[in-house]
Motif scaffolding. Sequence first.
Motif, PDB file in Angstrom:
ATOM      1  N   UNK A  37      82.054  58.647  14.676  1.00  0.00           N
ATOM      2  CA  UNK A  37      82.703  57.497  15.309  1.00  0.00           C
ATOM      3  C   UNK A  37      81.763  56.314  15.395  1.00  0.00           C
ATOM      4  N   UNK A  38      80.470  56.612  15.590  1.00  0.00           N
ATOM      5  CA  UNK A  38      79.480  55.551  15.761  1.00  0.00           C
ATOM      6  C   UNK A  38      78.092  56.092  15.413  1.00  0.00           C
ATOM      7  N   UNK A  39      77.241  55.175  14.972  1.00  0.00           N
ATOM      8  CA  UNK A  39      75.859  55.513  14.653  1.00  0.00           C
ATOM      9  C   UNK A  39      74.959  54.720  15.595  1.00  0.00           C
ATOM     10  N   UNK A  40      74.064  55.413  16.291  1.00  0.00           N
ATOM     11  CA  UNK A  40      73.033  54.753  17.087  1.00  0.00           C
ATOM     12  C   UNK A  40      71.838  54.569  16.167  1.00  0.00           C
ATOM     13  N   UNK A  41      71.515  53.324  15.851  1.00  0.00           N
ATOM     14  CA  UNK A  41      70.579  53.002  14.779  1.00  0.00           C
ATOM     15  C   UNK A  41      69.420  52.153  15.289  1.00  0.00           C
TER      16      UNK A  41
END
Length: 132
Positions: free
Chosen positions: A49-53
């Motif tokens: 759903x989302x990437x913490x980058x």
Amino acid sequence: MSLKIIVVEDNFIIQMFLEEVAQNMGHEVLVSTDNGEDLLGLLDTMVSDVILLDIGITGKHSGIEIAEILNVKYKVPFVFVTGNSDHSTIKRAKDSSPLHIIHKPIDEEQLEEELETIEHKLSASKHLEKHR
């Protein structure tokens, strides 16, 4: 809303902190890696759903360069996690259209609030897509 999250962070302590807080909130951390090249390889077989980058990751590409690839090839929402505060880097980061930016240092309570904000933003964007 439970999120499927990928964490890209080259500082192992921060990586574990992000994972633990997200999991304690009921989110699923699919995988963590310390560089963008591994991330790009994973995205061919994994949906999140989302990437913490992290902006300052190791490897041949910066987090901002990886974000630009994400925008073009994968269309996966990403959130920058950064300790960088210089104006030119933050401007370049914002120009890559992140869903959100989390500034380090961050404590557990702040991270929980940031993840709730991310949930709301993702929920709102999914709602908009359904009505198009």
